[in-house]
Design an enzyme around this catalytic site. Structure first.
Site, PDB file in Angstrom:
ATOM      1  N   PRO A   2     -29.294 101.484   3.109  1.00  0.00           N
ATOM      2  CA  PRO A   2     -28.291 100.596   2.429  1.00  0.00           C
ATOM      3  C   PRO A   2     -28.043  99.162   2.893  1.00  0.00           C
ATOM      4  O   PRO A   2     -27.230  98.836   3.669  1.00  0.00           O
ATOM      5  CB  PRO A   2     -27.071 101.309   2.613  1.00  0.00           C
ATOM      6  CG  PRO A   2     -27.198 102.343   3.449  1.00  0.00           C
ATOM      7  CD  PRO A   2     -28.610 102.749   3.769  1.00  0.00           C
ATOM      8  N   GLU A   3     -29.214  98.418   2.557  1.00  0.00           N
ATOM      9  CA  GLU A   3     -28.916  96.770   2.868  1.00  0.00           C
ATOM     10  C   GLU A   3     -28.498  96.273   1.622  1.00  0.00           C
ATOM     11  O   GLU A   3     -28.707  96.965   0.452  1.00  0.00           O
ATOM     12  CB  GLU A   3     -29.809  96.327   3.811  1.00  0.00           C
ATOM     13  CG  GLU A   3     -30.049  96.829   5.029  1.00  0.00           C
ATOM     14  CD  GLU A   3     -30.929  96.298   6.022  1.00  0.00           C
ATOM     15  OE1 GLU A   3     -31.422  95.202   5.790  1.00  0.00           O
ATOM     16  OE2 GLU A   3     -31.344  97.188   6.800  1.00  0.00           O
ATOM     17  N   LYS A  60     -23.427  95.258   1.306  1.00  0.00           N
ATOM     18  CA  LYS A  60     -23.936  96.665   1.247  1.00  0.00           C
ATOM     19  C   LYS A  60     -22.826  97.613   0.427  1.00  0.00           C
ATOM     20  O   LYS A  60     -22.873  98.793   0.487  1.00  0.00           O
ATOM     21  CB  LYS A  60     -23.907  97.238   2.827  1.00  0.00           C
ATOM     22  CG  LYS A  60     -24.831  96.135   3.498  1.00  0.00           C
ATOM     23  CD  LYS A  60     -24.612  96.621   4.943  1.00  0.00           C
ATOM     24  CE  LYS A  60     -25.712  95.806   5.786  1.00  0.00           C
ATOM     25  NZ  LYS A  60     -25.363  95.810   7.217  1.00  0.00           N
ATOM     26  N   HIS A  94     -24.286 118.064   0.606  1.00  0.00           N
ATOM     27  CA  HIS A  94     -23.833 116.587   1.234  1.00  0.00           C
ATOM     28  C   HIS A  94     -23.272 115.713  -0.159  1.00  0.00           C
ATOM     29  O   HIS A  94     -23.268 114.503   0.025  1.00  0.00           O
ATOM     30  CB  HIS A  94     -24.953 115.952   1.790  1.00  0.00           C
ATOM     31  CG  HIS A  94     -25.343 116.845   3.176  1.00  0.00           C
ATOM     32  ND1 HIS A  94     -24.196 116.927   4.047  1.00  0.00           N
ATOM     33  CD2 HIS A  94     -26.366 117.127   3.602  1.00  0.00           C
ATOM     34  CE1 HIS A  94     -24.985 117.534   5.052  1.00  0.00           C
ATOM     35  NE2 HIS A  94     -26.049 117.802   4.764  1.00  0.00           N
ATOM     36  N   ARG A 112     -24.688 111.883   6.655  1.00  0.00           N
ATOM     37  CA  ARG A 112     -23.886 111.527   7.866  1.00  0.00           C
ATOM     38  C   ARG A 112     -22.505 110.987   7.640  1.00  0.00           C
ATOM     39  O   ARG A 112     -21.849 110.839   8.763  1.00  0.00           O
ATOM     40  CB  ARG A 112     -24.998 110.362   8.553  1.00  0.00           C
ATOM     41  CG  ARG A 112     -26.182 111.046   8.967  1.00  0.00           C
ATOM     42  CD  ARG A 112     -26.988 109.914   9.489  1.00  0.00           C
ATOM     43  NE  ARG A 112     -26.465 109.278  10.634  1.00  0.00           N
ATOM     44  CZ  ARG A 112     -27.096 108.359  11.314  1.00  0.00           C
ATOM     45  NH1 ARG A 112     -28.015 107.821  10.819  1.00  0.00           N
ATOM     46  NH2 ARG A 112     -26.760 108.081  12.503  1.00  0.00           N
ATOM     47  N   ARG A 153     -20.326  81.786  17.889  1.00  0.00           N
ATOM     48  CA  ARG A 153     -21.045  83.121  18.521  1.00  0.00           C
ATOM     49  C   ARG A 153     -22.061  82.624  19.379  1.00  0.00           C
ATOM     50  O   ARG A 153     -23.286  83.296  19.591  1.00  0.00           O
ATOM     51  CB  ARG A 153     -21.766  83.752  17.504  1.00  0.00           C
ATOM     52  CG  ARG A 153     -20.556  84.346  16.534  1.00  0.00           C
ATOM     53  CD  ARG A 153     -19.347  85.299  17.147  1.00  0.00           C
ATOM     54  NE  ARG A 153     -18.331  85.833  15.991  1.00  0.00           N
ATOM     55  CZ  ARG A 153     -17.636  86.771  16.219  1.00  0.00           C
ATOM     56  NH1 ARG A 153     -17.832  87.282  17.442  1.00  0.00           N
ATOM     57  NH2 ARG A 153     -17.080  87.234  15.350  1.00  0.00           N
ATOM     58  N   ARG A 263     -29.123  97.664  18.657  1.00  0.00           N
ATOM     59  CA  ARG A 263     -29.916  98.418  17.680  1.00  0.00           C
ATOM     60  C   ARG A 263     -31.292  98.129  18.269  1.00  0.00           C
ATOM     61  O   ARG A 263     -31.789  97.021  18.573  1.00  0.00           O
ATOM     62  CB  ARG A 263     -29.652  97.617  16.128  1.00  0.00           C
ATOM     63  CG  ARG A 263     -28.141  97.421  16.020  1.00  0.00           C
ATOM     64  CD  ARG A 263     -27.592  98.698  15.751  1.00  0.00           C
ATOM     65  NE  ARG A 263     -28.461  99.504  14.884  1.00  0.00           N
ATOM     66  CZ  ARG A 263     -28.147  99.275  13.443  1.00  0.00           C
ATOM     67  NH1 ARG A 263     -27.128  98.549  13.026  1.00  0.00           N
ATOM     68  NH2 ARG A 263     -28.830 100.117  12.479  1.00  0.00           N
TER      69      ARG A 263
END
Length: 275
Positions: A2-3, A60, A94, A112, A153, A263
């Site tokens: 899911p992007e 998303k 699920h 999940r 940032r 990641r």
DNA sequence: GTGCTTGTTGGCCA
DNA sequence: GTGGCCAACAAGCA
């Protein structure tokens, strides 16, 4: 997966089955973690009998609008998927949410359970939808806005910054790697260390990859997500990023994988230099 | 058994 | 208050 493009892909899948239809019944796995943002009983009350009006995808996430002012928000998390099954479909383990139509069932499955469901009642879009940052392909996503965000940032690795949804909505792990690879920027570079030309390249590739991903993935009507790599050209980093001994499509040199910003990150050392 | 996975969130610390 | 990092969430897969 899911992007951003996958959200649009799944939205279309439900949309095609639901257009002009009415929900006749709603099934929920009430204890599923995906309902942490919405009361399943309220959801059943709001959606049962409601007619489907339309939907949108952003970042998303997706929102499905129904008659009576019901807004159903879905975030797919890591492993969520939307499917269309037969009318009498019995939910599998699920499958946490099933919207029954007269001739089909709309199913939200998520093993999940990092995904989530949200519900809003009212004539206007809820805050959880309108607060999503301007899309990467919208006019509001400017090179200046990206530059300002990178300055704020400045000490974080650029890879981690690209995953921040408040500025890069819908960009996930593989898109971030793809963007950095195309812009020839090492993922570990501090965001504040990029030159103006690099910031501009990053901005350009964000839009480019988003456009390509939408055209390649969301454009396919019914394919399953596990087949996605079949449709993505081998000239992308995407098809090589998980293979051991994978090679950069541009330099033909070995790719590297390391954890950056929490990641797993894949890059081409021959193309993306630290300084 | 181990170690990995496409995402987000809250808590800790500088 | 802000920014950066990390563990946790849960289940499947190799």
């Amino acid at each position: 997966m899911p992007e951003l493009a996958e959200a649009e892909f799944y939205r279309k899948r439900w949309h095609q089955a639901a257009s002009g239809r009415r929900i006749v019944a709603v099934l929920t796995h009430d204890r599923a973690r995906i309902f942490r943002g919405a009361d399943p009983a309220a959801l059943r009350r709001a959606l049962a009998g409601a007619r489907y009006l339309g939907s949108e995808a952003a970042a998303k996430q997706m929102v499905f609008r129904f008659g009576g002012g019901a807004w159903l928000g879905i975030h797919l998390g890591m492993s969520g998927e939307l499917r269309v099954e037969p009318a009498g479909y019995a939910p599998a383990r699920h499958d946490h949410l099933v919207l029954r139509l007269a001739r089909a069932s709309l199913v939200f499955g998520d093993p999940r359970m990092f995904g989530r469901v949200q519900l809003h009642a009212g004539p206007t879009a809820p805050a959880w939808w309108t607060c999503i940052a301007p899309a990467v392909l919208s006019p509001a996503f400017t090179a200046d806005a990206v530059a300002a965000f990178l300055r704020r940032r400045a000490r974080a690795p650029i890879k981690a910054v690209l995953l921040m949804q408040e500025r890069f909505p819908g960009i996930g792990n593989w898109m971030a790697d793809e963007i950095l690879w195309r812009a020839a920027i090492h993922p570990r570079r501090p965001a504040g260390s990029l030159s103006p030309a690099e910031v501009r390249a990053l901005w350009r590739e964000c839009r480019h990859v988003a456009r390509l991903a939408l055209a390649t993935i969301a454009g396919r009507g019914t394919c399953l997500p596990r087949d996605l790599n079949v449709h993505i050209p081998n000239s992308w980093l995407f098809n090589h990023r998980w293979e051991d001994g994978g090679r950069c499509p541009k330099t033909k040199k070995l790719l590297v994988r390391e954890e950056i910003g929490g990641r797993t990150t894949c890059w081409s050392p021959a193309r993306q230099k630290l300084r």
